[in-house]
Design a protein around this motif. Sequence first.
Motif, PDB file in Angstrom:
ATOM      1  N   LEU A 217     -20.124 -30.762 -35.634  1.00 15.58           N
ATOM      2  CA  LEU A 217     -19.134 -30.787 -34.550  1.00 15.58           C
ATOM      3  C   LEU A 217     -17.732 -31.049 -35.103  1.00 15.58           C
ATOM      4  CD1 LEU A 217     -18.623 -30.994 -31.392  1.00 15.58           C
ATOM      5  CD2 LEU A 217     -18.938 -33.461 -31.680  1.00 15.58           C
ATOM      6  N   SER A 218     -16.766 -30.259 -34.633  1.00 18.97           N
ATOM      7  CA  SER A 218     -15.352 -30.536 -34.910  1.00 18.97           C
ATOM      8  C   SER A 218     -14.615 -30.486 -33.573  1.00 18.97           C
ATOM      9  CB  SER A 218     -14.735 -29.489 -35.837  1.00 18.97           C
ATOM     10  OG  SER A 218     -15.503 -29.313 -37.012  1.00 18.97           O
ATOM     11  N   VAL A 219     -13.734 -31.451 -33.359  1.00 16.82           N
ATOM     12  CA  VAL A 219     -12.946 -31.488 -32.122  1.00 16.82           C
ATOM     13  C   VAL A 219     -11.499 -31.764 -32.500  1.00 16.82           C
ATOM     14  CG1 VAL A 219     -12.659 -32.513 -29.825  1.00 16.82           C
ATOM     15  CG2 VAL A 219     -14.934 -32.462 -30.884  1.00 16.82           C
ATOM     16  N   MET A 220     -10.584 -30.951 -32.016  1.00 20.81           N
ATOM     17  CA  MET A 220      -9.176 -31.176 -32.335  1.00 20.81           C
ATOM     18  C   MET A 220      -8.270 -30.834 -31.165  1.00 20.81           C
ATOM     19  SD  MET A 220      -8.519 -28.050 -34.999  1.00 20.81           S
ATOM     20  CE  MET A 220      -9.951 -28.456 -36.003  1.00 20.81           C
ATOM     21  N   VAL A 221      -7.117 -31.510 -31.152  1.00 17.34           N
ATOM     22  CA  VAL A 221      -6.028 -31.120 -30.262  1.00 17.34           C
ATOM     23  C   VAL A 221      -5.132 -30.203 -31.084  1.00 17.34           C
ATOM     24  CG1 VAL A 221      -4.088 -31.874 -28.840  1.00 17.34           C
ATOM     25  CG2 VAL A 221      -6.115 -33.330 -29.056  1.00 17.34           C
ATOM     26  N   LEU A 222      -4.826 -29.034 -30.525  1.00 18.66           N
ATOM     27  CA  LEU A 222      -4.080 -28.039 -31.284  1.00 18.66           C
ATOM     28  C   LEU A 222      -2.857 -27.590 -30.492  1.00 18.66           C
ATOM     29  CD1 LEU A 222      -4.901 -26.760 -34.047  1.00 18.66           C
ATOM     30  CD2 LEU A 222      -5.628 -24.771 -32.754  1.00 18.66           C
ATOM     31  N   GLY A 223      -1.718 -27.660 -31.132  1.00 16.69           N
ATOM     32  CA  GLY A 223      -0.506 -27.116 -30.529  1.00 16.69           C
ATOM     33  C   GLY A 223      -0.236 -25.732 -31.088  1.00 16.69           C
ATOM     34  N   THR A 224       0.284 -24.855 -30.270  1.00 16.64           N
ATOM     35  CA  THR A 224       0.671 -23.510 -30.726  1.00 16.64           C
ATOM     36  C   THR A 224       2.109 -23.263 -30.289  1.00 16.64           C
ATOM     37  OG1 THR A 224      -1.606 -22.753 -30.463  1.00 16.64           O
ATOM     38  CG2 THR A 224       0.065 -21.063 -30.693  1.00 16.64           C
ATOM     39  N   LEU A 225       2.959 -22.961 -31.252  1.00 18.40           N
ATOM     40  CA  LEU A 225       4.374 -22.745 -30.961  1.00 18.40           C
ATOM     41  C   LEU A 225       4.672 -21.253 -30.826  1.00 18.40           C
ATOM     42  CD1 LEU A 225       6.043 -25.254 -33.457  1.00 18.40           C
ATOM     43  CD2 LEU A 225       5.776 -25.503 -30.986  1.00 18.40           C
ATOM     44  N   PRO A 226       5.640 -20.904 -29.976  1.00 18.79           N
ATOM     45  CA  PRO A 226       6.068 -19.509 -29.887  1.00 18.79           C
ATOM     46  C   PRO A 226       6.695 -19.061 -31.213  1.00 18.79           C
ATOM     47  CG  PRO A 226       6.997 -20.815 -28.080  1.00 18.79           C
ATOM     48  CD  PRO A 226       6.409 -21.779 -29.066  1.00 18.79           C
ATOM     49  N   GLY A 227       6.791 -17.761 -31.378  1.00 19.77           N
ATOM     50  CA  GLY A 227       7.516 -17.232 -32.527  1.00 19.77           C
ATOM     51  C   GLY A 227       6.637 -16.740 -33.648  1.00 19.77           C
ATOM     52  N   VAL A 228       5.340 -17.040 -33.591  1.00 25.05           N
ATOM     53  CA  VAL A 228       4.417 -16.646 -34.664  1.00 25.05           C
ATOM     54  C   VAL A 228       3.179 -16.004 -34.050  1.00 25.05           C
ATOM     55  CG1 VAL A 228       3.091 -17.416 -36.668  1.00 25.05           C
ATOM     56  CG2 VAL A 228       5.123 -18.698 -35.962  1.00 25.05           C
ATOM     57  N   ILE A 229       2.774 -14.872 -34.602  1.00 26.01           N
ATOM     58  CA  ILE A 229       1.452 -14.327 -34.269  1.00 26.01           C
ATOM     59  C   ILE A 229       0.529 -14.654 -35.431  1.00 26.01           C
ATOM     60  CG2 ILE A 229       0.102 -12.256 -33.786  1.00 26.01           C
ATOM     61  CD1 ILE A 229       2.597 -11.044 -32.528  1.00 26.01           C
ATOM     62  N   GLN A 230      -0.454 -15.496 -35.161  1.00 26.17           N
ATOM     63  CA  GLN A 230      -1.387 -15.913 -36.204  1.00 26.17           C
ATOM     64  C   GLN A 230      -2.398 -14.790 -36.444  1.00 26.17           C
ATOM     65  OE1 GLN A 230      -2.692 -20.044 -35.687  1.00 26.17           O
ATOM     66  NE2 GLN A 230      -0.896 -20.461 -34.414  1.00 26.17           N
ATOM     67  N   PRO A 231      -3.000 -14.759 -37.613  1.00 25.71           N
ATOM     68  CA  PRO A 231      -3.845 -13.602 -37.975  1.00 25.71           C
ATOM     69  C   PRO A 231      -5.247 -13.656 -37.355  1.00 25.71           C
ATOM     70  CG  PRO A 231      -3.778 -15.161 -39.781  1.00 25.71           C
ATOM     71  CD  PRO A 231      -2.841 -15.696 -38.729  1.00 25.71           C
TER      72      PRO A 231
ATOM     73  N   ARG B 219       6.006 -22.304 -38.532  1.00 22.16           N
ATOM     74  CA  ARG B 219       5.640 -23.546 -37.846  1.00 22.16           C
ATOM     75  C   ARG B 219       4.645 -23.173 -36.752  1.00 22.16           C
ATOM     76  NH1 ARG B 219       9.269 -26.153 -35.104  1.00 22.16           N
ATOM     77  NH2 ARG B 219       8.808 -28.280 -35.682  1.00 22.16           N
ATOM     78  N   LEU B 220       3.377 -23.468 -37.012  1.00 22.73           N
ATOM     79  CA  LEU B 220       2.330 -23.001 -36.100  1.00 22.73           C
ATOM     80  C   LEU B 220       2.162 -23.938 -34.912  1.00 22.73           C
ATOM     81  CD1 LEU B 220      -0.398 -21.833 -38.642  1.00 22.73           C
ATOM     82  CD2 LEU B 220       1.565 -20.584 -37.738  1.00 22.73           C
ATOM     83  N   GLY B 221       2.311 -25.252 -35.158  1.00 24.19           N
ATOM     84  CA  GLY B 221       2.104 -26.241 -34.093  1.00 24.19           C
ATOM     85  C   GLY B 221       1.382 -27.438 -34.658  1.00 24.19           C
ATOM     86  N   GLY B 222       1.312 -28.500 -33.894  1.00 21.49           N
ATOM     87  CA  GLY B 222       0.648 -29.721 -34.362  1.00 21.49           C
ATOM     88  C   GLY B 222      -0.862 -29.601 -34.294  1.00 21.49           C
ATOM     89  N   GLU B 223      -1.515 -30.502 -35.017  1.00 22.00           N
ATOM     90  CA  GLU B 223      -2.978 -30.520 -35.017  1.00 22.00           C
ATOM     91  C   GLU B 223      -3.430 -31.965 -35.196  1.00 22.00           C
ATOM     92  OE1 GLU B 223      -4.847 -27.571 -37.606  1.00 22.00           O
ATOM     93  OE2 GLU B 223      -6.296 -29.089 -38.208  1.00 22.00           O
ATOM     94  N   THR B 224      -4.253 -32.429 -34.292  1.00 22.33           N
ATOM     95  CA  THR B 224      -4.832 -33.768 -34.417  1.00 22.33           C
ATOM     96  C   THR B 224      -6.339 -33.632 -34.416  1.00 22.33           C
ATOM     97  OG1 THR B 224      -3.003 -34.748 -33.183  1.00 22.33           O
ATOM     98  CG2 THR B 224      -4.982 -36.085 -33.423  1.00 22.33           C
ATOM     99  N   LEU B 225      -6.952 -34.028 -35.524  1.00 18.32           N
ATOM    100  CA  LEU B 225      -8.407 -33.977 -35.621  1.00 18.32           C
ATOM    101  C   LEU B 225      -8.982 -35.205 -34.920  1.00 18.32           C
ATOM    102  CD1 LEU B 225     -10.567 -32.195 -36.907  1.00 18.32           C
ATOM    103  CD2 LEU B 225     -10.395 -33.631 -38.951  1.00 18.32           C
ATOM    104  N   LEU B 226      -9.804 -34.983 -33.904  1.00 14.18           N
ATOM    105  CA  LEU B 226     -10.405 -36.102 -33.165  1.00 14.18           C
ATOM    106  C   LEU B 226     -11.773 -36.461 -33.728  1.00 14.18           C
ATOM    107  CD1 LEU B 226      -9.568 -34.937 -29.520  1.00 14.18           C
ATOM    108  CD2 LEU B 226      -8.324 -36.617 -30.900  1.00 14.18           C
ATOM    109  N   HIS B 227     -12.463 -35.463 -34.267  1.00 15.85           N
ATOM    110  CA  HIS B 227     -13.805 -35.709 -34.808  1.00 15.85           C
ATOM    111  C   HIS B 227     -14.172 -34.563 -35.730  1.00 15.85           C
ATOM    112  CE1 HIS B 227     -17.959 -37.117 -34.992  1.00 15.85           C
ATOM    113  NE2 HIS B 227     -18.341 -35.880 -34.788  1.00 15.85           N
ATOM    114  N   GLN B 228     -14.803 -34.877 -36.856  1.00 14.80           N
ATOM    115  CA  GLN B 228     -15.307 -33.815 -37.721  1.00 14.80           C
ATOM    116  C   GLN B 228     -16.570 -34.281 -38.411  1.00 14.80           C
ATOM    117  OE1 GLN B 228     -12.619 -31.931 -40.685  1.00 14.80           O
ATOM    118  NE2 GLN B 228     -13.453 -30.140 -39.675  1.00 14.80           N
ATOM    119  N   ALA B 229     -17.626 -33.506 -38.236  1.00  7.97           N
ATOM    120  CA  ALA B 229     -18.906 -33.790 -38.870  1.00  7.97           C
ATOM    121  C   ALA B 229     -19.584 -32.441 -39.099  1.00  7.97           C
ATOM    122  CB  ALA B 229     -19.758 -34.678 -37.967  1.00  7.97           C
ATOM    123  N   ALA B 230     -20.765 -32.459 -39.699  1.00 12.85           N
ATOM    124  CA  ALA B 230     -21.446 -31.207 -40.033  1.00 12.85           C
ATOM    125  C   ALA B 230     -21.761 -30.376 -38.787  1.00 12.85           C
ATOM    126  CB  ALA B 230     -22.729 -31.506 -40.794  1.00 12.85           C
TER     127      ALA B 230
END
Length: 189
Positions: A74-88, A61-72
Motif C-alpha cells: 500500500l502507498s498513500v500520498m497527497v499529491l499537488g499538480t500545478l498548471p503549466g506542465v503536461i506530465q508524461p 514544478r510539478l506540485g507538492g507530494e506528501t507520503l502518508l504511508h508506504q509499504a509493500a
Amino acid sequence: METPAVLTAFVDTCRQAVQGDDARATIHAAMTELFADPASLAAGVPAFTADDIATSPRGFRLGGETLLHQAADLSVMVLGTLPGVIQPPHDHEMVAMIGVFEGCEEQRFWARTDDGIEPVAGRLLEAGEVMVLGERAIHAISAPEHQDARAIHVYLGNISDVDRSVFDPETLEEHPFESDRYDAFCRPA
Ligand SMILES: [Fe+2]
C-alpha cells in the motif's frame, strides 16, 4: 505537513483493507465517503508551501507530494499538480485510486496495442470525484490553466519499488520508469 486526523483515519482504513479480501472495493467505498465533501477535506489538509514544491533538473514544478504511508502492499500520498506542465504517460503495474479534493486533474489515457500504445478518451477528474485505474492503465496528469489540483493517490502496492514504464510523449516509445526520464518527458502545457 502535519497529517490531519481525517487522513490518519483514512490511512488506517486502507491499511486494514489491504489485509482483507477486497481491498479495492473497501478503499473505493472509503474514498467515496471521504470525497463526498471535498471543500471540507481541502480546508483540513494544509496547503503545500513553496518549499514543498521542488523544481526538477529541467525546470519543471510539478506540485507538492506528501507520503502518508508506504509499504509493500500500500502507498498513500497527497499529491499537488500545478498548471503549466503536461506530465508524461506512465503506468503503475498495480491498482491505483485517485480522489481529487481541490481543483481538477486532467487525465489523459492510452491503451496497449500489439505494437505499442494509442491514445484513448480522457476525462477531467473534478473535486469530489474518485477514479479507479486497473493494473495495466496508462495515464498522464496535468492541471488546467490557472487552477492547481490537490488529490489523494492510493496504490495497492509500493509505487516506489516496482518495475513500471514511462512513455515518450511524442513517439510513445516505452521506457523503464525512472524519475530522471519522467522529468525529461515533461512538456510545457
Ligand atoms: Fe500515475
